[in-house]
Structure formats: C-alpha cells, structure tokens
Scaffold this active site. Structure first.
Site, PDB file in Angstrom:
ATOM      1  N   GLU A 364       0.857  -1.191   0.000  1.00  0.00           N
ATOM      2  CA  GLU A 364       0.000   0.000   0.000  1.00  0.00           C
ATOM      3  C   GLU A 364       0.889   1.236   0.000  1.00  0.00           C
ATOM      4  OE1 GLU A 364      -2.911   0.870   3.013  1.00  0.00           O
ATOM      5  OE2 GLU A 364      -3.676  -1.176   3.008  1.00  0.00           O
TER       6      GLU A 364
HETATM    7  C1  NOJ Z   1      -3.881   1.680   5.631  1.00  0.00           C
HETATM    8  C2  NOJ Z   1      -5.069   0.790   5.687  1.00  0.00           C
HETATM    9  O1  NOJ Z   1      -4.739  -0.515   5.357  1.00  0.00           O
HETATM   10  C3  NOJ Z   1      -6.220   1.288   4.848  1.00  0.00           C
HETATM   11  O2  NOJ Z   1      -7.369   0.614   5.258  1.00  0.00           O
HETATM   12  C4  NOJ Z   1      -6.347   2.786   4.957  1.00  0.00           C
HETATM   13  O3  NOJ Z   1      -7.478   3.264   4.304  1.00  0.00           O
HETATM   14  C5  NOJ Z   1      -5.100   3.410   4.380  1.00  0.00           C
HETATM   15  N1  NOJ Z   1      -3.951   2.970   5.093  1.00  0.00           N
HETATM   16  C6  NOJ Z   1      -5.102   4.927   4.408  1.00  0.00           C
HETATM   17  O4  NOJ Z   1      -5.217   5.390   5.697  1.00  0.00           O
END
Ligand code: NOJ
EC number: 3.2.1.21
Length: 453
Positions: A364
């Site tokens: 991510e």
């Molecule tokens: C990490 C999380 O896994 C996700 O659910 C969240 O929306 C994003 N970061 C952004 O905060």
C-alpha cells in the site's frame, strides 16, 4: 545509476525489473457496502459506525462504493488502467455471520464471482484475510482479547483456503495489525472502540499468534501458495538533536515498526526498547514462543509518511509524543500526514535488514488530497506527484542494492476512510457519493499509461 534528482526524470516501468508486481489495494468494509446483504452478519465496523460520534459526520460503510453490486464494473476499470494485480479483502462475517460455525454459502459464492471476474479479465487476485472487520459476534466474546480467537481465525482461514485456494495463490494473512490493535483496542478510535493496556496487550499477543497460525493453515491447504502479511510502518525521527528525543525515537519505532514483525521472525517482542511490552510475557503459554513464528514468502510494507517524535514524560507507557506535521509547517495531505517520500526509502532500508524476510513488497502507498473537478474531468496533480515521488524512492532503494518486489497503490476508488468517513479521497478513481458515479482521475490515467509503456 539513475539520477532521481535530474529533471525531467521519466519513470519507466522497466527500471523496476521484469518480475516486479504492480497492483492496487482495496479493503472490504471500505468499498463493499451490502452490509446486511444475502445473509451477511454484522462486523465490529457495522456496529461502531452506528454509535454516535465515532466517525466524522456519522459516516458508515452500509453502502460505501457499492462494490458488492458493482464489482464487475470496477474490475473492468482495473483492467482499463492496465493494473495486473488486485488486492482485496474478505469480509469474515459475509462467510461466517457468527464468526464461527455455520457457513453462509452466499458469501462464498460472492467472493467466487469476484475472483472469477478478476481471472477472466486477466487480473491476478491477492486476498487479504483480515482487514479489520471482525464479526461482531466474536467481539461479544472478547474479540482479539480472547485467546480463543486463534482457533476462530484458523477456522475462517481454512474455509477461505479450501474454497478459494484453487484459484487464488497470493495471500495476505492480516493487514496492519499495529493500527487495528492500537486504534481499536488501545485508543478506542477505531472499532471496537476499546481502550487501555489491559485490552491492547492481549490483543497484540493473540493477533501475532493468529497471523502465524493463519500462515500455517494456508500452507497446509493451498498448493503453491505465496503467503505474506502486511505491516504499516513510518520512518521515525527525533524532533530535537538531543539524547532524550533519540531515546523516544527508539520506543516509538519499537511500537510502530517492530512490534509484530519481530516476534513473527523469531526475534521476540521488542520489549527491551519498549518495556511496557513485558506485560505480554506474563500472558504467554509454553508453546507460544514457537507458535509465534511463521516463515512467510513475502512481507508487505505500507508507508505513507514519517513521524517526528519528542520525549514526553506526560505520555503513559511510551514517554514520547508525536510532533504533528501541521505544527512543523510541512506539506500535508488531507489526513494531516506529512508528504515525505524519503520515508519510503528509509522503510525499505529498515525492513531489508532482517535476513529472515525473503521478499519485500510495497502493498500500500498513496495519498488523500482534494480533487479538482472541471468539466467532468478530475485533476489531482498532488496525488500523481506523490505516487511518482514514492516510486522514485523505490528506484533509489533498488539502485542502492535493496530488493523490492512490488508496488500496490492505495487505492482504486475513493472510499470509506474509517473514522474519517468519506472526507479523505485516496482513489485513482473519483467516486461521487451521491450517485456512485466513477471517474478516472488524472493520477489513474497516468498510472495506466505508465503500466502500458
Ligand atoms: C492503511 C489501511 O490498510 C487502509 O485501510 C487505509 O485506508 C489506508 N492505510 C489509508 O489510511
């Protein structure tokens, strides 16, 4: 040598290597909606969002982006954006409405349709088993504070493995355990809204044991599985150049970056640098030391920013406080997080130090900024630049000899950002939350073009 500072510097997919995994990540509660559809049970987030004052403007995920009904459309958008890997999570309570016991076949059928839709579009599915939406029925039995949850989780994982493992090979056991145990069981800011060390420490122990147990279940049932788990991480720096702040950095780093990865790698909880963790030892059973360990095929790291910390005797347990980005007068995202792409480089470097980690992926990365809507087009210059600057930091790390095997953007569509509701927009695709209309943003177009080249 790639000079990332020379301008114009064009990013080239090829520079990341032929096996680099490009993707996009979403999570069930943030996009699906269908909160009570087809036999689904409630999750802690369904219940938390109904309570007054828990989320901004009382926002909830009852409908969210309606991915539950619109998944075909969204998967074709992923294809349109040339994104080869799609990471999504399973809502535990869709499959097991009570968390354990009776299976809801409609839930299994739904995820089968989503998986098959990806495969038909030539998109590889990456399944996250737990992205924070615990079945509420299990929370009533103590949730992550109850040691039984290790067994409950194994039951859930084995059902997913047996039903989806013939087509899904890439698995992520859990997403950002520090965040859901910290915000959900210590600070009370996320579901289930519990507070204090008495909830946090058992939740940490049971979550770590469950991550390792989940890995073992997948190994047992899924042939040729590529098994990973993901961690949030932040580059931590001292506010002042003084010993006390350097010590504060050590404690916060142990909490934010080392708490889960180290026991899973066989290094134990980082209690030397964060003494409050010694409380976990007292709850451990004889087999736990061994059972905390699992040999993952990859580790996913998720970085968004850096944290600047200073010593603070007023803060219980950590004796440290974060110096907010806003106070430091640095560029900010809608979340109030500092824009600091170098943190990506630092985190790759940091996690590369563990020889036990076989592969590192960025599972991510992304940013919330306000979008500009002009004549049906959505412009988001800052998001595009944020992603590009982070990719440059990955190249910088690779150039310095660190191995990175993938990058997944957070996220596909604007969605429910937990306690912040729908205000922060992280998507490559804009969603009008009145009509649910999707519009690919400039950043999405750029990513599509970059992935095509
Ligand atoms: C990490 C999380 O896994 C996700 O659910 C969240 O929306 C994003 N970061 C952004 O905060």
């Amino acid at each position: 040598m790639i000079n990332i500072h020379s301008s114009p510097f064009t990013l080239n997919k090829e520079d990341f290597g032929p096996h680099f995994k490009w993707g996009v990540t979403v999570a069930a509660y943030q996009i699906e909606g269908g909160h009570d559809a087809d036999g689904k049970g409630f999750s802690i987030w369904d219940v938390f969002t109904q309570q007054k004052g828990k989320t901004k403007d009382g926002h909830h995920g009852n409908i969210a982006c309606d991915f539950y009904n619109q998944y075909q459309n969204d998967i074709s958008l992923i294809k349109e954006l040339n994104i080869p890997n799609f990471r999504f999570s399973i809502a535990w309570s869709r499959i097991l409405p009570q968390g354990i016991g009776e299976i809801n076949q409609a839930g299994i059928d739904y995820y089968n349709r989503v998986i098959d839709c990806c495969l038909a579009a030539g998109i590889t599915p990456w399944l996250t088993l737990y992205h924070w939406d615990l079945p509420y029925a299990l929370e009533l039995k103590g949730g992550w504070t109850n040691r039984e949850i290790i067994k409950w989780f194994e039951e859930f994982v084995s059902i997913c493995a047996k039903n989806f493992g013939n087509r899904v090979k890439n698995w992520i056991v859990m997403n950002e355990p520090v965040v859901f145990t910290g915000a959900g069981y210590f600070l009370g800011l996320h579901a289930p809204g519990r507070r204090g060390m008495k909830n946090f420490l058992p939740a940490v122990l049971h979550t770590t044991l469950a991550i390792a147990a989940g890995g073992r279940v997948l190994r047992q049932y899924v042939k040729d599985a590529n098994i990973g788990t993901t961690f949030s991480c932040s580059h931590v720096e001292p506010y002042r150049n003084i010993e006390r702040d350097f010590m504060a950095v050590k404690r916060i780093d142990a909490l934010l970056n080392r708490l889960y990865i180290e026991p899973l790698l066989g290094l134990g909880f980082p209690e030397k640098d964060l003494p409050v963790l010694k409380g976990i030892k007292k709850m451990m059973q004889p087999e736990d030391d061994k059972n905390l360990i699992f040999d993952f095929d990859f580790i996913g790291i998720q970085n968004y920013t850096r944290e600047v910390v200073k010593n603070s005797w007023l803060m219980p347990y950590v004796s440290a406080s974060l110096v907010k980005a806003e106070k430091r007068k640095v560029p900010l995202t809608t979340m109030g997080w500092e824009v600091y792409p170098e943190a990506m480089y630092e985190m790759i470097k940091k996690f590369s130090v563990y020889p036990q980690i076989k592969k590192l992926l960025i599972t991510e990365n992304g940013a919330a900024f306000p979008d500009e809507l002009v004549n049906g087009e959505v412009y988001d210059v800052e998001r595009k630049k944020y992603i590009q600057d982070n990719l440059k930091q990955i190249l910088r790390a690779k150039d310095d000899g660190y191995e990175v095997n993938g990058y997944f953007v957070w996220t596909l569509t604007d969605n429910f950002e937990w306690a912040e509701g729908y205000h922060p927009r992280f998507g490559l695709i804009h969603v009008d939350f009145d009509t649910l209309k999707r519009t690919v943003k400039d950043s999405g177009k750029w990513y599509a073009d970059f992935l095509k080249r």
